[in-house]
Design an enzyme around this catalytic site. Sequence first.
Site, PDB file in Angstrom:
ATOM      1  N   ASP A  44     -34.374   3.445 -20.065  1.00 39.82           N
ATOM      2  CA  ASP A  44     -35.177   2.280 -19.794  1.00 39.82           C
ATOM      3  C   ASP A  44     -35.177   2.050 -18.099  1.00 39.82           C
ATOM      4  OD1 ASP A  44     -36.640  -0.435 -20.435  1.00 39.82           O
ATOM      5  OD2 ASP A  44     -34.787  -1.085 -19.492  1.00 39.82           O
ATOM      6  N   GLU A 116     -37.991   5.959 -24.639  1.00 37.84           N
ATOM      7  CA  GLU A 116     -36.960   5.908 -23.571  1.00 37.84           C
ATOM      8  C   GLU A 116     -35.679   6.485 -23.757  1.00 37.84           C
ATOM      9  OE1 GLU A 116     -38.027   1.229 -22.461  1.00 37.84           O
ATOM     10  OE2 GLU A 116     -36.402   1.616 -23.845  1.00 37.84           O
TER      11      GLU A 116
END
Length: 232
Positions: A44, A116
Site C-alpha cells: 500500500d 497491493e
Amino acid sequence: MSPELLALQKRLLHPFANPKLLERALTHRSFSSDHYERLEFLGDSVLNLAVSGLLFERLSQLPEGDLSRVRANLVKQDTLFQIATGLGLSNCLRLGDGEKRSGGHKRPSILADAVEALIGAVYLDAGFEPANALVRRLYAGVELSAQMSAMGKDPKTELQEWLQARKMKLPVYRVVATLGEAHKQTFDVECTVQETGDSERGIGASRRAGEQAAAAAMLQRLHKADTGRPAA
C-alpha cells in the site's frame, strides 16, 4: 511453483528470486497463517509513492489537493480490482474452502488487497525500482487525467485535506480487531488525529473499507466541533 503462478510471473514481467514471496502475496488468511496481509500493508505504501511519482511527472500543472484526489481514485478498491482482473488473479488466489464457497476469488476487496500484496512482494524481492516499474506497467492502461480530481472525494482524502489545510499531521489508522470467520471477516479500524487526541472507529469488510468508515466518523466529529466552536 504452480503453472498458474509461473504464468502470472510472466505477466508481471518480474522473475522472483524468492518465489515464496509470490505465493504469500496470493495467500488469503483463510488458507494459511502465512498470508498476504503484511505484504499488503507494505505494498500500500509502495503503491502510493509510485503513483505519486507518476502523477508528479504526468500532471505537473495540478496543485497538491487535486493530485491527492487523482491519486485517491487511482489507488481505490475499484481501480485495483480492475487491475487484478486484467492480471487474472482470480485463478491464482489461495483460499480456504469456506472462502472459496462464498466466492472469495471474485470478491473485489480480496483481489484489490492481492494487488497491493504483489507490489509489496516485488519490493521485498528486488527493491523499490522494480516495484515502481511494476506499478507503472500495471497503470499503463489506466487513463491519468486532471478530470479525475473532480470525482467525489472519499472520506480518507477529505479528512487528509481537512487536516492539511490546518497544518496538522496526517491521521493514523490502526486495525483494532478482526472479527468473524476467516471467509467472512470484518475489520474494526481506529482513526486517530494526533494533535487533538481524537479517535474514532469504523468497521468494514476490508481493512480499506474500515479505514474509510473510521475517516467518515472522524470527519463528522471534527465538523461538529467546528460548528460548535464560538466565533472569534
